[in-house]
Enzyme design. Structure first.
Site, PDB file in Angstrom:
ATOM      1  N   ASP A 217       6.394  17.539   3.227  1.00 41.48           N
ATOM      2  CA  ASP A 217       5.810  18.781   3.745  1.00 41.48           C
ATOM      3  C   ASP A 217       6.406  19.141   5.102  1.00 41.48           C
ATOM      4  O   ASP A 217       6.692  20.299   5.379  1.00 41.48           O
ATOM      5  CB  ASP A 217       4.282  18.649   3.869  1.00 41.48           C
ATOM      6  CG  ASP A 217       3.595  18.783   2.508  1.00 41.48           C
ATOM      7  OD1 ASP A 217       4.250  19.281   1.571  1.00 41.48           O
ATOM      8  OD2 ASP A 217       2.428  18.387   2.396  1.00 41.48           O
TER       9      ASP A 217
ATOM     10  N   LEU B   5       0.248  26.389  -5.751  1.00 37.35           N
ATOM     11  CA  LEU B   5      -0.666  26.993  -4.782  1.00 37.35           C
ATOM     12  C   LEU B   5      -0.099  26.885  -3.386  1.00 37.35           C
ATOM     13  O   LEU B   5       0.565  25.910  -3.045  1.00 37.35           O
ATOM     14  CB  LEU B   5      -2.020  26.264  -4.806  1.00 37.35           C
ATOM     15  CG  LEU B   5      -2.869  26.445  -6.057  1.00 37.35           C
ATOM     16  CD1 LEU B   5      -4.075  25.519  -5.999  1.00 37.35           C
ATOM     17  CD2 LEU B   5      -3.319  27.893  -6.199  1.00 37.35           C
TER      18      LEU B   5
ATOM     19  N   LYS C 292      -8.702  19.487  -5.887  1.00 37.27           N
ATOM     20  CA  LYS C 292      -7.298  19.542  -6.286  1.00 37.27           C
ATOM     21  C   LYS C 292      -6.945  18.127  -6.732  1.00 37.27           C
ATOM     22  O   LYS C 292      -6.665  17.255  -5.917  1.00 37.27           O
ATOM     23  CB  LYS C 292      -6.436  19.987  -5.100  1.00 37.27           C
ATOM     24  CG  LYS C 292      -4.997  20.257  -5.455  1.00 37.27           C
ATOM     25  CD  LYS C 292      -4.305  20.989  -4.302  1.00 37.27           C
ATOM     26  CE  LYS C 292      -2.875  21.357  -4.670  1.00 37.27           C
ATOM     27  NZ  LYS C 292      -2.018  20.167  -4.827  1.00 37.27           N
TER      28      LYS C 292
ATOM     29  N   ARG D  62       4.540  22.273 -15.964  1.00 36.86           N
ATOM     30  CA  ARG D  62       4.711  23.480 -15.178  1.00 36.86           C
ATOM     31  C   ARG D  62       6.176  23.932 -15.118  1.00 36.86           C
ATOM     32  O   ARG D  62       6.479  25.102 -15.199  1.00 36.86           O
ATOM     33  CB  ARG D  62       4.215  23.280 -13.749  1.00 36.86           C
ATOM     34  CG  ARG D  62       4.326  24.596 -12.998  1.00 36.86           C
ATOM     35  CD  ARG D  62       4.213  24.528 -11.477  1.00 36.86           C
ATOM     36  NE  ARG D  62       3.461  23.452 -10.945  1.00 36.86           N
ATOM     37  CZ  ARG D  62       2.208  23.562 -10.495  1.00 36.86           C
ATOM     38  NH1 ARG D  62       1.579  24.709 -10.578  1.00 36.86           N
ATOM     39  NH2 ARG D  62       1.611  22.532  -9.971  1.00 36.86           N
TER      40      ARG D  62
ATOM     41  N   LYS E  87      -5.467  21.343   2.031  1.00 40.58           N
ATOM     42  CA  LYS E  87      -4.975  19.974   1.859  1.00 40.58           C
ATOM     43  C   LYS E  87      -5.774  19.003   2.729  1.00 40.58           C
ATOM     44  O   LYS E  87      -6.141  19.314   3.855  1.00 40.58           O
ATOM     45  CB  LYS E  87      -3.499  19.895   2.260  1.00 40.58           C
ATOM     46  CG  LYS E  87      -2.589  20.677   1.329  1.00 40.58           C
ATOM     47  CD  LYS E  87      -2.178  19.863   0.118  1.00 40.58           C
ATOM     48  CE  LYS E  87      -0.872  19.164   0.389  1.00 40.58           C
ATOM     49  NZ  LYS E  87      -0.191  18.719  -0.815  1.00 40.58           N
TER      50      LYS E  87
ATOM     51  N   CYS F 159      -1.836 -26.196   9.663  1.00 42.77           N
ATOM     52  CA  CYS F 159      -1.825 -27.640   9.877  1.00 42.77           C
ATOM     53  C   CYS F 159      -0.607 -28.302   9.244  1.00 42.77           C
ATOM     54  O   CYS F 159      -0.380 -29.491   9.448  1.00 42.77           O
ATOM     55  CB  CYS F 159      -3.106 -28.265   9.345  1.00 42.77           C
ATOM     56  SG  CYS F 159      -3.217 -28.249   7.550  1.00 42.77           S
TER      57      CYS F 159
ATOM     58  N   CYS G 167      -5.660 -23.927   2.134  1.00 43.75           N
ATOM     59  CA  CYS G 167      -5.263 -25.209   2.687  1.00 43.75           C
ATOM     60  C   CYS G 167      -6.120 -26.259   1.991  1.00 43.75           C
ATOM     61  O   CYS G 167      -7.337 -26.088   1.868  1.00 43.75           O
ATOM     62  CB  CYS G 167      -5.514 -25.237   4.191  1.00 43.75           C
ATOM     63  SG  CYS G 167      -5.253 -26.876   4.881  1.00 43.75           S
TER      64      CYS G 167
ATOM     65  N   CYS H  55      -9.270 -27.699   8.069  1.00 40.26           N
ATOM     66  CA  CYS H  55      -7.985 -27.238   8.601  1.00 40.26           C
ATOM     67  C   CYS H  55      -8.183 -26.535   9.938  1.00 40.26           C
ATOM     68  O   CYS H  55      -7.449 -26.763  10.887  1.00 40.26           O
ATOM     69  CB  CYS H  55      -7.303 -26.303   7.602  1.00 40.26           C
ATOM     70  SG  CYS H  55      -5.809 -25.527   8.239  1.00 40.26           S
TER      71      CYS H  55
HETATM   72 ZN   LIG Z   1      -4.225 -26.356   6.878  1.00 37.61          ZN
END
Ligand SMILES: [Zn+2]
Length: 536
Positions: free
Chosen positions: A16, A61, A94, A115, A295, A392, A405, A411
């Site tokens: 646009d 349009l 639309k 179209r 729009k 880790c 993990c 962890c």
């Molecule tokens: Zn870990």
């Protein structure tokens, strides 16, 4: 290329903007406008033109982008009519799909035409039977042409991509591109369901269908009465309003619920409801003057996937995040987006350096939709998946779609404990990384609160010396006497940082009072609302 295989090399906003720039240049340099400039053509002249003549021109349009634009359109209509319109306006969604004309003869759907350039379209009758809302047989033996939008609903889109993935075909970038591609693709080994919403009715073969003087809303009601789905049956509905202020209010209301609609819309269409007034306002070469598209801001744009980083959550879940070249979407700058899990990354076939479509609307966290495969740079590699826990370095469990993990909550624990033991919090002198690791490893510490119940024996085992164990026990005893806000903050309660911990400590005064508080009492603390209170 959007009108070709359905994958556009540019998002709508970029398109646009370029188009508006070209129009402005042509206006400033009328003598230099190329005789074959596409700006005067329907779909800018890039849609494939078929050989089926349209009954009457099937125009696109004109667009406005805000309330001021709608007011300006209203003024232009008044100029053309020589007075204010008396028949009111309709407001309908639309739908973000592809326009088609569907011809019914004696109640049977005989032809579907795209179209094209507005005068001629392509015959895509191969889709007859796979479009909801466009039945093969109407309830009456009428002859009529209905015009409207074909699109994938969100649900149909997801099914379509599953079917395509199962057939080894690339997934669609978004529902609209998928629609354009599906209309044009003949002889696919699978059929994908789409949905139709009519927005216009045209007389076919000179056979009358509508009573004379039927309004736009009445025309759609007549189509619905014989079994065709219209925009009035869409989730956003069709509203007849007396003036443009009411039309704008409806546009705002629909825009607000846009992300919850089961089908994508990219705007609202405002039309004169009275067909005599429509005729008086007339047609331009590309657009009717009696209708305008308001729009909505783009909620999907294209940008570059620069990298993927993996973060490990509190429970050990590995969450991939896409790092993106900054792009403006729906009023904010987006540089990161959610990717769900490794399987999803592979399903979307994402490569580092890909141009990707990113979706964001309202409060929704931005997400990467798909790669635009034709724009993939040479030598791009698929997004690498981690082979060890990024935090880790330990093993990863890939048993579920969301990788974790293997240590789970453990962890994140060492980092949480180290943070809690730090000088700004509990200030436990001597409790460094090595001892924390040993305490977590042995299972003696499963959360921060466990620190306070550690025995000298456990601390001796972790530190490897009775003397150090005794010293640490002393330090921990002292830590219990730190100001309440620091002790509370150290616990790492979800949703409470330093300043929130200060407010909670000030409000309740003691740890016992905090522990006894229920969600209702918790809401008395400034900054804790009904959502946060139960969590805390
Ligand atoms: Zn870990």
């Amino acid at each position: 290329s959007y009108y070709g295989d359905g994958d556009s090399a540019m998002d709508d906003t970029s398109y646009d903007r370029l188009r508006i720039a070209v129009l402005a240049w042509e206006e400033a340099h009328p003598a230099e406008v190329s005789p074959d400039s596409p700006t005067g053509l329907v779909a800018d002249g890039v849609a494939p033109t078929g050989d089926i003549a349209h009954t009457t021109r099937l125009l696109s349009l004109d667009n406005v982008f805000d309330a001021a634009g709608l007011v300006a359109w209203g003024a232009s209509v008044e100029r053309r009519l020589g007075r204010a319109p008396a028949g009111g306006f309709t407001v309908e969604p639309k739908i973000d799909g592809a326009a088609v004309a569907a011809r019914y003869r004696d109640g049977r759907l005989v032809q579907v035409v795209t179209r094209g350039d507005g005068r001629h379209g392509e015959d895509v009758s191969h889709v007859i039977g796979q479009i909801d809302g466009l039945p093969e047989q109407l309830s009456d033996a009428v002859t009529v042409e209905v015009r409207g939008e074909v699109a994938f609903t969100q649900e149909q889109f997801e099914t379509a991509n599953e079917v395509r993935a199962a057939h080894g075909a690339p997934v669609f970038v978004n529902p609209r591109n998928g629609t354009a591609g599906t209309l044009r693709a003949k002889g696919r080994p699978y059929r994908l369901r789409m949905t139709f919403w009519a927005y216009g009715v045209v007389e076919l073969d000179g056979v009358p269908f509508l009573p004379a003087g039927a309004t736009h809303a009445e025309a759609l009601a007549a189509a619905a009465a014989v079994g065709v789905q219209t925009t009035a049956a869409s989730p956003a509905g069709l509203l007849v309003v007396p003036d443009l202020a009411a039309a704008q209010a409806q546009a705002d209301a629909v825009a607000a619920m846009r992300t919850e609609l089961p089908v994508g819309i990219d705007g609202l269409v405002v039309k004169l409801n009275d067909t005599a007034e429509q005729e008086a306002a007339g047609l331009g070469s590309r657009f009717p003057y009696w209708a305008i598209a308001v729009k909505l801001p783009a909620i999907e744009r294209q940008t570059i996937l620069e990298d993927v980083v993996w973060e490990v959550g509190r429970t050990g879940v590995l969450a991939p995040t896409a790092l993106l070249t900054a792009v403006e979407i729906d009023g904010s700058t987006v540089t990161r987006a959610t990717l769900h899990n490794p399987a999803d990354i592979r399903r979307r076939d994402l490569h580092i350096g890909d141009t990707v479509t990113v979706y964001k609307a309202g409060d929704i966290i931005p997400r990467v939709q798909a790669a635009v495969v034709p724009l993939r740079p040479a030598g791009a590699v698929p997004v690498p998946l981690p082979d060890a826990c990024p935090r880790c370095g330990g093993e990863i469990s890939t048993a579920q779609e969301r990788w974790r993990c293997a240590k789970g909550t453990a962890c994140a624990l060492p980092a949480l404990i180290e943070y809690a033991a730090g000088r700004e919090m509990l200030d436990i002198d001597g409790l460094g990384r090595t001892y924390v690791a040993a305490l977590v490893e042995s299972g003696d510490v499963r959360d921060v609160a466990d620190l306070f119940t550690l025995t000298v024996e456990q601390l001796t085992a972790a530190s490897g010396s009775a003397k150090r164990g005794a010293k640490l026990a002393e330090q921990i005893a002292a830590a219990k006497e730190r100001p309440l806000n620091r002790v509370f903050c150290a616990l790492g309660v979800l949703g409470t940082g330093r300043s929130m911990s200060r407010r909670i400590a000030r409000h309740f005064g003691t740890m016992d009072a905090i522990r006894q508080a229920d969600a209702t009492e918790m809401q008395d603390v400034e900054g804790i609302g009904p959502e946060k209170a139960p969590v805390v």
